[in-house]
Write a protein that holds these residues in place. Structure first.
Motif: not given
Length: 257
Positions: A1-16
């Motif tokens: 699994m890619s690192n990005i895919a792991r971010a979505f193992e739960r609903p993802a919060f992504i700040p900028f």
């Protein structure tokens, strides 16, 4: 699994945040603090003189960082340092000219070297993406695809070729806080899911926990930029604490759905 895919193992919060605003040292501390506060992935803006997809809040952040002399190499060096402190996915949000001027192959190689996971290029149309995609893919990096309310029948085509995640633009126009998000996000996400199971995250206009949780409930995650950059502009060098508190509140709202 890619690192990005792991971010979505739960609903993802992504700040900028814009790298170098108010300084690169503060950006490094922000990245660590936001990760500890529950961010699942972080977008880093590379300072650029003409950020065409951005509203005035992030434009001003770019101007402040550029005025401070922050270069693309400086941003890479900061990421190399912070990678020893955080392991969540990090993606750049930048523009084609930044990558062109640095050299596409050189940029991708340096991204891989410092531990980035992908790049978002909002000014590169889907039809012109391959020029970047093939080079970045060779360095195990994702060029994230964007879909917008005007993408219409192209959504399936864009999604079918997407890697990493699909960035769903919630509103027409540039980035910025919006009181109401009226786009039928559910319909856009459904079109993506007809052709791929790649995660979809919604951005542009989200600023409240209620908006974030609603957008994440319709997709796989919520992206927030301008609301955070406003806090940074207001607090300056003292922004880490207030941003951390805001990110924690937003992440809790997203993770609770």
């Amino acid at each position: 699994m890619s690192n990005i895919a792991r971010a979505f193992e739960r609903p993802a919060f992504i700040p900028f945040v814009t790298a170098g605003d108010p300084s690169l040292d503060v950006t490094e501390e922000l990245i660590v603090a936001m990760a500890e506060a529950g961010a699942d992935m972080i977008e880093l803006g590379i300072p650029f003189s003409d950020p065409t997809a951005e509203g005035v809040v992030i434009q001003d952040a770019n101007e402040r960082a550029c005025a401070g002399g922050v270069t693309t190499d400086d941003v890479f060096d900061m990421v190399a340092r912070v990678r020893g402190r955080v392991d969540i996915p990090l993606v750049f949000m930048t523009y084609a000219n930044v990558v062109y001027s640095y050299g596409i192959e050189r940029f991708a190689a340096r991204q891989e070297e410092v531990g980035m996971d992908g790049v978002i290029l909002p000014d590169v149309p889907f039809e012109e993406k391959e020029e970047f995609d093939s080079v970045f893919a060779a360095h195990d990096l994702d060029v994230v695809s964007l879909i917008a309310p005007t993408s219409n029948e192209r959504i399936r085509t864009i999604a079918g070729a997407a890697r990493g995640f699909v960035y769903c633009v919630s509103s027409l126009g540039v980035t910025g806080v919006r009181t109401n998000i009226t786009t039928d996000i559910g319909a856009m996400v459904s079109l993506v899911r007809e052709v791929t199971d790649i995660p979809v995250a919604v951005g542009f206009g989200i600023s409240t926990p209620e908006q974030a949780s609603r957008m994440a409930s319709l997709s796989d995650g919520a992206i927030v930029g301008s609301a955070i950059v406003k806090i940074i502009a207001r607090e300056g060098e003292a922004c880490v604490g207030p941003v951390t508190d805001y990110v924690r509140t937003m992440a809790e709202a997203v993770h609770s759905i």
